[in-house]
Design an enzyme around this catalytic site. Sequence first.
Site, PDB file in Angstrom:
ATOM      1  N   CYS A   1     -10.338  -3.866   4.161  1.00 59.90           N
ATOM      2  CA  CYS A   1      -9.787  -3.648   2.802  1.00 59.90           C
ATOM      3  C   CYS A   1      -8.474  -2.580   3.888  1.00 59.90           C
ATOM      4  O   CYS A   1      -8.725  -2.418   4.361  1.00 59.90           O
ATOM      5  CB  CYS A   1     -10.910  -2.710   2.271  1.00 59.90           C
ATOM      6  SG  CYS A   1     -11.598  -1.089   3.649  1.00 59.90           S
ATOM      7  N   CYS A   2      -7.886  -2.546   2.277  1.00 59.66           N
ATOM      8  CA  CYS A   2      -7.099  -1.784   2.196  1.00 59.66           C
ATOM      9  C   CYS A   2      -6.045  -2.718   3.344  1.00 59.66           C
ATOM     10  O   CYS A   2      -5.547  -3.578   2.652  1.00 59.66           O
ATOM     11  CB  CYS A   2      -7.753  -0.377   3.100  1.00 59.66           C
ATOM     12  SG  CYS A   2      -6.276   0.766   2.470  1.00 59.66           S
ATOM     13  N   ILE A   3      -5.511  -1.600   4.025  1.00 58.85           N
ATOM     14  CA  ILE A   3      -4.334  -2.127   4.965  1.00 58.85           C
ATOM     15  C   ILE A   3      -5.115  -3.073   6.806  1.00 58.85           C
ATOM     16  O   ILE A   3      -4.659  -4.551   7.197  1.00 58.85           O
ATOM     17  CB  ILE A   3      -3.932  -0.789   6.014  1.00 58.85           C
ATOM     18  CG1 ILE A   3      -2.355  -1.937   7.076  1.00 58.85           C
ATOM     19  CG2 ILE A   3      -4.192  -0.446   6.459  1.00 58.85           C
ATOM     20  CD1 ILE A   3      -1.242  -2.113   5.499  1.00 58.85           C
TER      21      ILE A   3
ATOM     22  N   PRO B   1      -6.418  -5.540   6.249  1.00 58.69           N
ATOM     23  CA  PRO B   1      -6.704  -7.213   6.040  1.00 58.69           C
ATOM     24  C   PRO B   1      -5.623  -7.955   7.147  1.00 58.69           C
ATOM     25  O   PRO B   1      -5.725  -8.833   7.131  1.00 58.69           O
ATOM     26  CB  PRO B   1      -6.282  -7.761   4.763  1.00 58.69           C
ATOM     27  CG  PRO B   1      -6.856  -6.709   3.783  1.00 58.69           C
ATOM     28  CD  PRO B   1      -6.950  -5.274   5.356  1.00 58.69           C
TER      29      PRO B   1
ATOM     30  N   THR C   1     -10.440  -6.630  -0.348  1.00 57.19           N
ATOM     31  CA  THR C   1     -10.096  -5.739  -1.505  1.00 57.19           C
ATOM     32  C   THR C   1      -9.326  -4.681  -1.058  1.00 57.19           C
ATOM     33  O   THR C   1      -9.028  -4.342  -0.472  1.00 57.19           O
ATOM     34  CB  THR C   1     -11.626  -5.511  -1.694  1.00 57.19           C
ATOM     35  OG1 THR C   1     -11.496  -4.711  -2.791  1.00 57.19           O
ATOM     36  CG2 THR C   1     -11.900  -4.532  -0.760  1.00 57.19           C
TER      37      THR C   1
END
Length: 260
Positions: free
Chosen positions: A168-170, A172, A231
């Site tokens: 999630c967030c950065i 990925p 996400t």
Amino acid sequence: MLTSCGPALCSALRRAAGPAGLASLHCSARRGRSARVAVVLSGCGVYDGTEIHEASAVLVHLSRGGAEVHMYAPDVPQMHVIDHSKGQPAETESRNVLVESARIARGKIASLAKLTTADHDAVIFPGGFGAAKNLSTFAVDGKDCKVNKEVERVLKDFHKAGKPIGLCCISPVLAAKVLSGAEVTVGHEEEEGGKWPYAGTAGAIKELGAKHCVKEVTISHVDTKNKVVTTPAFMCETELHNIFDGIGAMVKNVLKLTGK
């Protein structure tokens, strides 16, 4: 009233917790064929480590889903230390990623080098700038970044084993760099008046050879072929409950993909 958490208090807590020790105070108990999930942290604090709200949301949703959770972090120095009250580097300080991550894990954490697919059904990487600074060099090098060798090993091993990976967030960007052709989301591709301040990350993901899928903050994207679930979380400027719900969607889909 408890005023400290010294050795005596820790011993008392272990006795109260029974044979399972402190682990039972913050990790879900095994219930039947529950999924065994590894959570990989990158320090403690949004600007130089793991985003704490994201880590907590991941752990709450895993607990609600009945998962057995184990936490890991690389035993390496942080890229730098940020004074979060000022938003500036603390030039004279140095910290260790594993030691700082232990704050979130309540001490129950192991070196990432010990994480294996044989012992887990899935792995999840919360976000925070630590993913781009300590788990990789994305914060400095963008599409030309390098990924920590243990992080790369874990991603490749889980992918090869056909076991789900949640990010999630950065974070990925880690899958985009390591897993060729993966589909991920970091939200929207335009800033939209500041609602998506890190929208440029989507372009870097495409340059890494991954596919970026535009998603709202409360939604997760499931790459069924690669079993990668992502996400946006704090890539979006929004209310905390929306972040929490999006992470819940990610965790739910990760657990679903384990088949347990």
